[in-house]
Motif scaffolding. Structure first.
Motif, mmCIF file in Angstrom:
data_model
loop_
_atom_site.group_PDB
_atom_site.id
_atom_site.type_symbol
_atom_site.label_atom_id
_atom_site.label_comp_id
_atom_site.label_asym_id
_atom_site.label_seq_id
_atom_site.Cartn_x
_atom_site.Cartn_y
_atom_site.Cartn_z
ATOM 1 N N UNK A 1 0.864 -1.189 0.000
ATOM 2 C CA UNK A 1 0.000 0.000 0.000
ATOM 3 C C UNK A 1 0.895 1.233 0.000
ATOM 4 N N UNK A 2 0.882 1.981 -1.102
ATOM 5 C CA UNK A 2 1.678 3.193 -1.165
ATOM 6 C C UNK A 2 0.869 4.396 -0.689
ATOM 7 N N UNK A 63 4.730 -1.300 0.262
ATOM 8 C CA UNK A 63 3.556 -2.160 0.296
ATOM 9 C C UNK A 63 3.712 -3.302 1.268
ATOM 10 N N UNK A 64 2.609 -3.700 1.886
ATOM 11 C CA UNK A 64 2.643 -4.813 2.825
ATOM 12 C C UNK A 64 3.086 -4.415 4.213
ATOM 13 N N UNK A 208 -6.745 -5.715 1.802
ATOM 14 C CA UNK A 208 -5.294 -5.783 1.853
ATOM 15 C C UNK A 208 -4.691 -5.746 3.247
ATOM 16 N N UNK A 209 -5.111 -4.807 4.110
ATOM 17 C CA UNK A 209 -4.506 -4.757 5.445
ATOM 18 C C UNK A 209 -4.636 -6.061 6.224
ATOM 19 N N UNK A 215 -0.448 -12.137 7.095
ATOM 20 C CA UNK A 215 0.658 -12.900 6.511
ATOM 21 C C UNK A 215 1.982 -12.522 7.186
ATOM 22 N N UNK A 216 2.172 -11.233 7.454
ATOM 23 C CA UNK A 216 3.408 -10.784 8.099
ATOM 24 C C UNK A 216 3.530 -11.347 9.515
#
Length: 245
Positions: A1-2, A63-64, A208-209, A215-216
């Motif tokens: 995410x930019x 991102x991420x 996405x978040x 995942x992180x």
């Protein structure tokens, strides 16, 4: 995410995030000052900070997410409450200086109050991190829900409603120490982080978040190996997304 557009304005990646949870226990000194009949009454005003659990993460500009650490500092044979407060102070100061965000669940009414109170009890009035609490970016997920017209919910119930596993009764293992309170605190900061990601996904109107942040967290737990047994329940999203096996 930019960058993302949220409610008509551009929102940049959050950068550093600190999720904080405190476990408290009766303070023997405070109890000695009470009348005998009052010593059995539960009050956080007569408690000390026994464990401070922290999850440190970053929302990356590329991102991420990256979860840097999940761990605890607790009163033990080697550390007293002053050491625990100093560790909390350093973590809060670092997140403040980086322009990051502090995340809690009921922090306004419990965790932040206890930090200030226990620092005062030890005459620790010059701590820069504690002073930064007055200006830091802070998301208290529970009190925000109440302010928006919601109800008071236990963290465990919110997690269950979102499909997040939240078992505290786990094997006697864990990142840092074997303390049951430390393991519980580390489970709670992981759950709070995941609840926060769901809130962030709502704000940005995209999944996405949740998927990237979960995942992180799973990647970090996988790297921790056996030391992260109590967090293994968060290795992947219950629906199988964000798998990190």
């Amino acid at each position: 995410m930019k960058e993302a557009t949220v409610n008509g304005h551009t929102e940049r990646p959050l950068g550093n995030v600190l999720v904080l949870d405190l476990e408290t226990a009766p303070d023997p000194m405070a109890l000695r000052l009470l009348a005998p009949r009052e010593r059995t009454k539960g009050s956080s005003a007569t408690h000390r900070i026994a464990v401070a659990s922290m999850l440190k993460a970053d929302e990356l500009t590329t991102g991420g997410w990256r979860v840097a650490s999940v761990g605890s500092v607790r009163i033990s044979d080697d550390l007293d409450e002053i050491d625990v407060i100093i560790a909390i102070d350093k973590a809060i100061l670092a997140i403040s200086e980086s322009g990051g965000t502090l995340i809690t669940y009921n922090g306004n009414r419990h965790d932040l109050v206890m930090i200030r109170m226990r620092a005062a009890a030890h005459m620790m009035f010059e701590l820069q991190g504690v002073a930064a609490l007055a200006r830091i970016k802070h998301r208290d997920l529970m009190t925000e829900s109440i302010a928006a017209g919601g109800q008071w919910f236990k963290l465990r119930d919110v997690a269950a409603g979102l499909g997040i596993p939240v078992a505290h009764e786990v094997a006697n293992a864990g990142i840092g120490t074997g303390s049951r309170s430390a393991r519980k605190g580390e489970v709670d900061v992981a759950v709070t982080f995941l609840v926060f990601l769901h809130d962030l996904a709502h704000r940005r109107s995209e999944a996405g978040p949740v998927l990237e942040g979960w995942r992180a967290l799973g990647d970090h737990i996988r790297r921790a190996g056996p030391l992260g047994e109590h967090l293994a329940q968060f290795r992947r999203h219950p629906l199988g997304r964000g798998r990190s096996d």
